[in-house]
Write a protein that holds these residues in place. Structure first.
Motif, short mmCIF file in Angstrom:
data_model
loop_
_atom_site.label_atom_id
_atom_site.label_comp_id
_atom_site.label_asym_id
_atom_site.label_seq_id
_atom_site.Cartn_x
_atom_site.Cartn_y
_atom_site.Cartn_z
N TYR A 1 -22.53 -9.09 36.62
CA TYR A 1 -21.37 -9.38 37.47
C TYR A 1 -20.27 -10.12 36.71
O TYR A 1 -19.36 -10.65 37.32
CB TYR A 1 -21.80 -10.19 38.68
N THR A 2 -20.35 -10.14 35.39
CA THR A 2 -19.37 -10.89 34.60
C THR A 2 -18.11 -10.07 34.37
O THR A 2 -18.18 -8.92 33.94
CB THR A 2 -19.98 -11.34 33.26
N GLU A 3 -16.98 -10.69 34.66
CA GLU A 3 -15.65 -10.14 34.40
C GLU A 3 -14.80 -11.28 33.88
O GLU A 3 -14.99 -12.42 34.29
CB GLU A 3 -14.98 -9.63 35.68
N SER A 4 -13.86 -10.97 33.02
CA SER A 4 -12.91 -12.00 32.62
C SER A 4 -11.78 -12.01 33.64
O SER A 4 -11.53 -11.04 34.34
CB SER A 4 -12.38 -11.73 31.21
N THR A 5 -11.09 -13.14 33.71
CA THR A 5 -9.95 -13.25 34.61
C THR A 5 -8.69 -13.34 33.76
O THR A 5 -8.75 -13.55 32.55
CB THR A 5 -10.05 -14.51 35.50
N GLU A 6 -7.54 -13.22 34.41
CA GLU A 6 -6.27 -13.34 33.69
C GLU A 6 -6.16 -14.71 33.05
O GLU A 6 -5.65 -14.85 31.95
CB GLU A 6 -5.10 -13.11 34.65
N ASP A 7 -6.65 -15.77 33.74
CA ASP A 7 -6.60 -17.12 33.18
C ASP A 7 -7.41 -17.20 31.90
O ASP A 7 -7.00 -17.83 30.93
CB ASP A 7 -7.14 -18.15 34.19
N ASP A 8 -8.59 -16.56 31.88
CA ASP A 8 -9.43 -16.54 30.68
C ASP A 8 -8.68 -15.87 29.53
O ASP A 8 -8.70 -16.33 28.41
CB ASP A 8 -10.74 -15.80 30.91
N GLU A 9 -8.03 -14.73 29.84
CA GLU A 9 -7.28 -14.00 28.82
C GLU A 9 -6.10 -14.83 28.32
O GLU A 9 -5.83 -14.88 27.13
CB GLU A 9 -6.82 -12.65 29.36
N ASP A 10 -5.39 -15.51 29.24
CA ASP A 10 -4.25 -16.34 28.85
C ASP A 10 -4.71 -17.47 27.94
O ASP A 10 -4.07 -17.76 26.93
CB ASP A 10 -3.56 -16.94 30.08
N SER A 11 -5.84 -18.13 28.26
CA SER A 11 -6.29 -19.25 27.45
C SER A 11 -6.79 -18.78 26.09
O SER A 11 -6.59 -19.45 25.10
CB SER A 11 -7.38 -20.05 28.18
N SER A 12 -7.40 -17.59 26.01
CA SER A 12 -7.87 -17.09 24.71
C SER A 12 -6.67 -16.69 23.84
O SER A 12 -6.70 -16.85 22.64
CB SER A 12 -8.84 -15.93 24.88
N GLU A 13 -5.59 -16.19 24.46
CA GLU A 13 -4.38 -15.86 23.69
C GLU A 13 -3.74 -17.13 23.17
O GLU A 13 -3.26 -17.18 22.05
CB GLU A 13 -3.38 -15.10 24.57
#
Length: 142
Positions: free
Chosen positions: A126-138
């Motif tokens: 059930y794991t998905e990344s969120t936009e916040d996760d993507e923003d913080s990794s960028e």
């Protein structure tokens, strides 16, 4: 993959204006989380506790006789905690976005415990990344 819980709205959930009371959303999230974690085929047998909730109220939900959908998914798995994200929604609108940090807990020993291999395998489905996760990794990459 996301887990979907069809949450019934109860008469007592309303405030004086006919809206679902903001505090009630915590109970809705709890119901969805229990439906997700404590199923006959997948169970956090040893227990867990909530370490943190974050709720972002997007729009008022008016009481009605039809259920509201709560979609939930896992956004982070650590050694001894995991994060569940939620959307309380209808097909055309989102009422609440939220997240909960869960800590597996050994109630007999009265202490947190590590996530087992079986629990991790279940959560990873059930794991998905969120936009916040993507923003913080960028931001980290920059």
């Amino acid at each position: 993959m996301r887990h979907i819980y069809r949450c019934p709205l109860r008469w007592a959930d309303m405030d004086a204006y006919g809206h679902i009371n903001n505090v009630v959303f915590l109970r809705y999230l709890e119901e969805a989380r229990i439906d997700f974690l404590f199923r006959p085929d997948k169970d956090f047998q040893q227990g867990s506790v909530v370490a943190r909730h974050e709720i972002d109220y997007k729009q008022q939900l008016v009481h009605r006789h039809t259920p509201v959908d709560i979609e939930l998914w896992v956004t982070q798995i650590r050694a001894a905690s995991f994060t569940i994200s939620y959307e309380v929604k209808d097909p055309d609108q989102v009422y609440v976005r939220a997240s909960t940090v869960i800590v597996p807990f050994d109630f007999e020993a009265q202490r947190p415990r590590r996530i087992t291999a079986e629990e991790r395998a279940f959560l990873e489905e059930y794991t998905e990344s969120t936009e916040d996760d993507e923003d913080s990794s960028e931001a980290v990459a920059a």
